[in-house]
Design an enzyme around this catalytic site. Structure first.
Site, mmCIF file in Angstrom:
data_model
loop_
_atom_site.group_PDB
_atom_site.id
_atom_site.type_symbol
_atom_site.label_atom_id
_atom_site.label_comp_id
_atom_site.label_asym_id
_atom_site.label_seq_id
_atom_site.Cartn_x
_atom_site.Cartn_y
_atom_site.Cartn_z
ATOM 1 N N SER A 25 0.806 -1.361 0.165
ATOM 2 C CA SER A 25 0.013 0.099 -0.169
ATOM 3 C C SER A 25 0.859 1.390 -0.122
ATOM 4 O O SER A 25 1.931 0.991 -0.095
ATOM 5 C CB SER A 25 -0.980 -0.013 1.057
ATOM 6 O OG SER A 25 -0.325 0.250 2.234
ATOM 7 N N TYR A 58 -3.159 0.631 -2.946
ATOM 8 C CA TYR A 58 -4.058 1.131 -2.194
ATOM 9 C C TYR A 58 -3.689 2.084 -1.082
ATOM 10 O O TYR A 58 -2.691 2.032 -0.729
ATOM 11 C CB TYR A 58 -5.086 -0.031 -1.777
ATOM 12 C CG TYR A 58 -4.522 -0.998 -0.677
ATOM 13 C CD1 TYR A 58 -4.609 -0.628 0.451
ATOM 14 C CD2 TYR A 58 -3.736 -2.066 -1.060
ATOM 15 C CE1 TYR A 58 -3.926 -1.364 1.669
ATOM 16 C CE2 TYR A 58 -3.146 -2.856 -0.340
ATOM 17 C CZ TYR A 58 -3.374 -2.586 1.056
ATOM 18 O OH TYR A 58 -2.399 -3.169 2.020
#
Length: 116
Positions: A25, A58
């Site tokens: 991430s 993300y």
């Protein structure tokens, strides 16, 4: 029919760290997430201005007012601390919705990564 449309951008922020051993991430200062309209867990696209790398991951929430921009997991190999990146997100909508949609673009300070 749905089309994918540019939704938001955090333009030119400095990578403050990278953590290869984290699961994955990008950690982003909570103020930047809120201002850009990017939500935790949302898919984001990263462009590294320094080396031309383009990849997606993300978003996860970083400490508010910290200026934190940290690439985690395998993406950590695509940046160096101090690199300038652009963070973008897209949304699916109908062509009719897209005609009236206005993306959010923010321009944090490149040195501190904080909003002016």
């Amino acid at each position: 029919m749905l089309i994918e449309v540019f939704k938001s951008k955090i333009h030119r922020v400095r990578v403050t760290e990278s953590d290869l051993n984290y699961i994955g991430s990008i950690t982003i200062d909570e103020d930047l997430l809120e201002a850009s309209g990017i939500i935790v867990g949302e898919r984001v696209f990263i462009v590294n201005v320094n080396n031309g790398q383009r990849f997606d991951t993300y978003a996860i929430k970083g400490k508010r007012k910290s200026g934190e921009i940290c690439l985690n997991g395998p993406a950590a190999r695509l940046v160096q601390k101090g690199d300038i990146i652009i963070i973008m997100s897209y949304a699916q909508m109908t062509p009719e919705e897209a005609q009236h949609f206005q993306p959010k673009i923010i321009f944090p300070d490149e040195v501190t990564n904080l909003l002016n």
